[in-house]
Motif scaffolding. Structure first.
Motif, mmCIF file in Angstrom:
data_model
loop_
_atom_site.group_PDB
_atom_site.id
_atom_site.type_symbol
_atom_site.label_atom_id
_atom_site.label_comp_id
_atom_site.label_asym_id
_atom_site.label_seq_id
_atom_site.Cartn_x
_atom_site.Cartn_y
_atom_site.Cartn_z
ATOM 1 N N LEU A 168 61.353 -41.024 94.278
ATOM 2 C CA LEU A 168 60.680 -40.082 93.383
ATOM 3 C C LEU A 168 61.603 -39.592 92.274
ATOM 4 O O LEU A 168 61.165 -39.365 91.137
ATOM 5 C CB LEU A 168 60.141 -38.892 94.182
ATOM 6 C CG LEU A 168 59.390 -37.822 93.394
ATOM 7 C CD1 LEU A 168 58.173 -38.415 92.684
ATOM 8 C CD2 LEU A 168 58.972 -36.673 94.310
ATOM 9 N N GLY A 169 62.887 -39.433 92.582
ATOM 10 C CA GLY A 169 63.823 -38.982 91.562
ATOM 11 C C GLY A 169 64.009 -39.988 90.443
ATOM 12 O O GLY A 169 64.413 -39.623 89.338
ATOM 13 N N LEU A 170 63.719 -41.265 90.716
ATOM 14 C CA LEU A 170 63.817 -42.304 89.694
ATOM 15 C C LEU A 170 62.502 -42.485 88.943
ATOM 16 O O LEU A 170 62.491 -42.709 87.732
ATOM 17 C CB LEU A 170 64.241 -43.632 90.330
ATOM 18 C CG LEU A 170 65.606 -43.635 91.018
ATOM 19 C CD1 LEU A 170 65.826 -44.942 91.767
ATOM 20 C CD2 LEU A 170 66.717 -43.409 90.007
ATOM 21 N N THR A 171 61.399 -42.398 89.672
ATOM 22 C CA THR A 171 60.093 -42.594 89.025
ATOM 23 C C THR A 171 59.583 -41.328 88.358
ATOM 24 O O THR A 171 58.793 -41.397 87.421
ATOM 25 C CB THR A 171 59.058 -43.061 90.052
ATOM 26 O OG1 THR A 171 58.815 -42.010 91.008
ATOM 27 C CG2 THR A 171 59.525 -44.315 90.791
ATOM 28 N N ARG A 172 60.042 -40.168 88.861
ATOM 29 C CA ARG A 172 59.573 -38.874 88.369
ATOM 30 C C ARG A 172 58.047 -38.793 88.339
ATOM 31 O O ARG A 172 57.441 -38.221 87.439
ATOM 32 C CB ARG A 172 60.136 -38.552 86.990
ATOM 33 C CG ARG A 172 61.509 -37.903 87.019
ATOM 34 C CD ARG A 172 62.584 -38.917 86.895
ATOM 35 N NE ARG A 172 62.576 -39.531 85.562
ATOM 36 C CZ ARG A 172 63.214 -40.669 85.306
ATOM 37 N NH1 ARG A 172 63.881 -41.296 86.249
ATOM 38 N NH2 ARG A 172 63.182 -41.177 84.088
#
Length: 484
Positions: free
Chosen positions: A101-105
């Motif tokens: 999630l931190g990469l895809t936001r």
């Protein structure tokens, strides 16, 4: 439920007509080489912006073979970490989506390529049946999805180490494959070969010719480190210290080099970094305090340790650290945190520079030297301080950090930067030890008072540790020449 293991493998490109060499002689006496074959269908997922690929991650759903399910692969030095879910769902399992999630936001993960592999496997086992290495002869057909389709077909060999193997075995197998006509693959993954282009990289100046080049490289490095820390936290492997240091370096840059930055986005980023650093600090401070006090307890004569002090400290501080770690993890799904990560990516690609960044690179030394001047001024203020001594020393410590990080930033283009780094680091270490003593005193006063009211405990050892911490702090102040 997710499982995890480290994968160490080498890849080789092989022409269709190459016959692979025999490997049976590489098995120790009592071992065996076992053959098998599978048909694997891998459906790879990423965002439309290719956020996972840019971070060198791959996410796929595999059907066929012994490891059918979902796999997320992450770089881990020369190896890779594979995080797996046995889910047969067609959509990305929520547990894996949460990891990235931190990469895809929040951007959707969609299929980007489908690869079909006809695999012939040789598994080398030792005398106990434990895997030494697995050699997979793969004939791959790929099709990219979305937009213009790209079809490809190739053959490659993967050599993966098993738990009983070693790098020497990997080297011997690789040497034998090369002798047979194989060549080391230039692609890090099958997906990379299927997409036919190198993974997108964040821009980095080839030469540091301007102030903007120097700032961009340093800022980008810290942003990437913080994003990596976010991923580690989601994986349950928190790199709290490294992440906090990167946050400190970035905040220091925003402060020291403020004249070269757009004030509004800089202030906004600094505010959000301070918030996230505060969550991580609650965890790290207790880890440091526990290690410090355990070491001091071990140095005491046994007769001076009254009651289960070590066990009580461990329970109390480990419990508090775990509580704050949960709070930090809970923050990862908030809109505020995702917006911070989005801001970090923007600062990597489009830092908010103001006028002056086009000056020659060596001009960064001016602001770096200014940070050292501030450090010396604040130390002098602390030397003369009275009632505000603790606060003045704390401010001098923060100034020392900024002087150190500013010089680190300037080091590639300033010959005297290393001297400033060394001087600032020495002062930071001294003042950091003083700060740790001050924090320990506050904690020991609280813990000792609580112990005094519990059956089978007393506050004697806590009081002894407190007195010794006060002595350490006084010795540091005397060495610095602090008044009072």
């Amino acid at each position: 439920m997710l499982s995890r293991h480290t994968e160490r493998e080498d890849k080789f490109t092989v022409a269709d007509d190459v016959a692979l060499p025999g490997l049976d002689d590489l098995v120790s006496p009592g071992g065996q080489a076992v053959t098998d074959s599978f048909r694997l269908v891998n459906l790879y997922h990423d965002t439309d912006e290719r956020d996972l690929r840019q971070a060198r991650l791959t996410l796929r759903r595999r059907t066929g073979g012994p490891d059918a399910g979902w796999q997320l692969k992450l770089p881990a030095g020369p190896a890779r970490t594979e995080v797996s879910s046995r889910s047969r769902a067609r959509t990305v399992p929520s547990a894996l989506a949460a990891v990235v999630l931190g990469l895809t936001r929040g951007r959707p993960l969609v299929p980007i390529a489908e690869l079909t592999t006809e695999r012939a496997v040789v598994r080398l086992l030792d005398e106990g049946g434990v895997l030494l290495a697995e050699v997979a002869d793969d004939r791959v057909s790929s099709a990219t999805l979305g937009g213009e389709a790209r079809l490809d077909h190739w053959r490659e060999v993967e050599v993966e180490l098993g738990p009983a193997g070693d790098e020497a075995l990997l080297g011997r197998i690789g040497h034998r494959l090369v002798e047979a006509g194989a060549s080391p693959s230039t692609y890090g993954s099958k997906l990379g070969r299927a997409l036919g282009a190198p993974a997108p990289r964040l821009p980095e100046p080839a030469e540091l010719t301007t102030v903007a080049d120097v700032l961009s490289r340093y800022v980008s490095t810290q942003c990437a480190e913080i994003v990596a820390g976010d991923l580690a936290l989601r994986l349950g492997e928190p790199q709290v210290h490294r992440t906090r240091v990167a946050i400190r370096r970035l905040r220091s840059t925003l402060r020291v080099f403020a004249p070269l930055l757009d004030p509004e986005p800089s202030l906004r980023l600094d505010t959000e970094l301070r918030w996230f650093a505060g969550l991580l600090g609650e965890v790290r401070d207790r880890e440091v305090l526990l290690e410090r006090l355990q070491g001091q307890l071990a140095d005491l004569e046994p007769e001076l340790v009254l009651g289960p002090v070590a066990a009580d400290l461990d329970v109390l501080l480990t419990g508090e650290a775990a509580q704050h770690l949960r709070a930090a993890r809970e923050s990862l799904t908030t809109a505020r945190h995702l917006e911070l990560l989005e801001a970090l990516v923007r600062w990597q690609t489009e830092p908010a520079f103001a006028e002056g960044v086009g000056a020659p690179a060596k001009e960064v030394r001016v602001l770096a030297q200014g940070a050292a001047t501030t450090m010396r001024r604040r130390l002098k203020q602390a030397l003369r301080a009275g009632d505000e001594q603790e606060e003045r020393l704390h401010r001098a410590r923060k100034a020392a950090k900024r002087a150190r990080y500013a010089a680190e930033l300037a080091e590639p283009v300033w010959s005297r930067a290393a001297a400033q780094v060394s001087a600032a680091k020495d002062l930071q270490t001294q003042l950091g030890e003083h700060q740790d003593s001050a924090v320990s005193v506050v904690f020991l006063r609280r813990a000792g008072a609580a112990a005094g009211g519990r059956s089978g405990r007393n506050g004697f050892t806590y009081g002894l540790l407190l007195a010794r911490e006060q002595q350490r702090a006084a010795a540091i102040r005397a060495a610095l020449g602090v008044a009072g």
